[in-house]
Design an enzyme around this catalytic site. Structure first.
Site, PDB file in Angstrom:
ATOM      1  N   CYS A  66       0.829  -1.208   0.000  1.00  8.61           N
ATOM      2  CA  CYS A  66       0.000   0.000   0.000  1.00  8.61           C
ATOM      3  C   CYS A  66       0.866   1.262   0.000  1.00  8.61           C
ATOM      4  CB  CYS A  66      -0.990  -0.031   1.150  1.00  8.61           C
ATOM      5  SG  CYS A  66      -2.344   1.165   0.923  1.00  8.61           S
ATOM      6  N   HIS A 113      -3.701  -4.729   0.510  1.00  5.25           N
ATOM      7  CA  HIS A 113      -3.228  -5.169   1.824  1.00  5.25           C
ATOM      8  C   HIS A 113      -3.274  -6.697   1.921  1.00  5.25           C
ATOM      9  CE1 HIS A 113      -2.730  -1.392   4.092  1.00  5.25           C
ATOM     10  NE2 HIS A 113      -3.601  -0.924   3.222  1.00  5.25           N
ATOM     11  N   GLU A 163      -1.762  -8.577   3.910  1.00  8.99           N
ATOM     12  CA  GLU A 163      -1.757  -9.042   5.302  1.00  8.99           C
ATOM     13  C   GLU A 163      -3.166  -9.218   5.851  1.00  8.99           C
ATOM     14  OE1 GLU A 163      -2.254  -4.629   5.774  1.00  8.99           O
ATOM     15  OE2 GLU A 163      -1.213  -5.980   4.379  1.00  8.99           O
TER      16      GLU A 163
END
Length: 235
Positions: A114, A214, A216
């Site tokens: 990001c 993202h 994660e």
């Protein structure tokens, strides 16, 4: 030998019981993904980026991950800040720009996430779209209120992104900015169905990739983190 991934951190007010002070912090999902991909995490809080400090830090890690966070200062790419931009974080901008430039010079594996994609582009001379709703007419990439948006990503054949992720996937987005002029030395490796840049490869690197979404936030899909750890082990 255990592989160590250096992960950049935020510098924000942190509440711990009775204490409320600025602190180095990072959402746990980042470190969990690195650990679950088989590496150790070394956190890299913002600090004065002298050449000696940057070199010493990079000497101690096998790969670098640039994490999400506040908007990059628009003055760094020659523009006046948009009214919707975050207040600048000059310490973090300077630190991460110095880290990624030095990592590229030594071909240290890099993964940007990001903000990390945007830092990379600015570090190499590119620019950003400061407020996507002004360009695409919607907030499809950032609903606000800590709610991630689902968006499709299409990879470019022959790129790192395609080799890791296949032809495409649905991702978790939370950004109101994106790449505008792509810096020399970067190749677009994924885009949205609206043409917005979603990933780049760093041309001069054995392994260098940055994504606008993202990963994660999808902890059951560790492909990007595992690829970083694998490249770091080879390095």
């Amino acid at each position: 030998m255990t592989i160590a991934i250096g992960v950049t951190t935020y510098l924000e007010p942190v509440v711990m019981g009775l204490w409320n002070r600025p602190g180095s912090m990072l959402p746990r999902v980042y470190s969990d993904c690195v650990i679950n991909a088989g590496a150790a995490v070394m956190t890299l809080p913002p600090q004065p980026p002298t050449a000696d400090v940057v070199a010493r830090v990079l000497d101690g890690i096998d790969g670098l991950m640039l994490t999400g966070g506040k908007d990059v200062d628009a003055t760094l790419y020659g523009q006046e800040p948009h009214p919707e931009n975050d207040d600048p974080r000059p310490d973090r901008d300077a630190w991460e720009i110095a880290l990624v430039r030095a990592a590229i010079e030594r071909d240290l594996p890099v993964l940007g996430i990001c903000r990390g994609l945007q830092v990379l582009n600015v570090a190499l001379g590119g620019t950003l779209i400061q407020h996507l709703p002004d360009v695409i007419g919607s907030n499809r990439y950032s609903y606000g209120n800590a709610e991630f948006a689902d968006n499709p990503v299409i990879t470019v054949p022959g790129t790192h992104a395609a080799s890791i992720l296949g032809e495409g996937l649905t991702v978790k987005s939370y950004h109101h900015q994106a790449l505008d002029r792509v810096a020399a030395g970067l190749t677009v490796s994924a885009h949205g169905d609206d043409g917005i840049v979603q990933a780049v490869d760093i041309d001069a690197m054995t392994f260098g990739i940055a994504v606008q979404w993202h990963p994660e936030e999808t902890p059951d899909d560790l492909r990007l983190f595992s690829a970083l750890v694998a490249a770091a082990s080879r390095h």
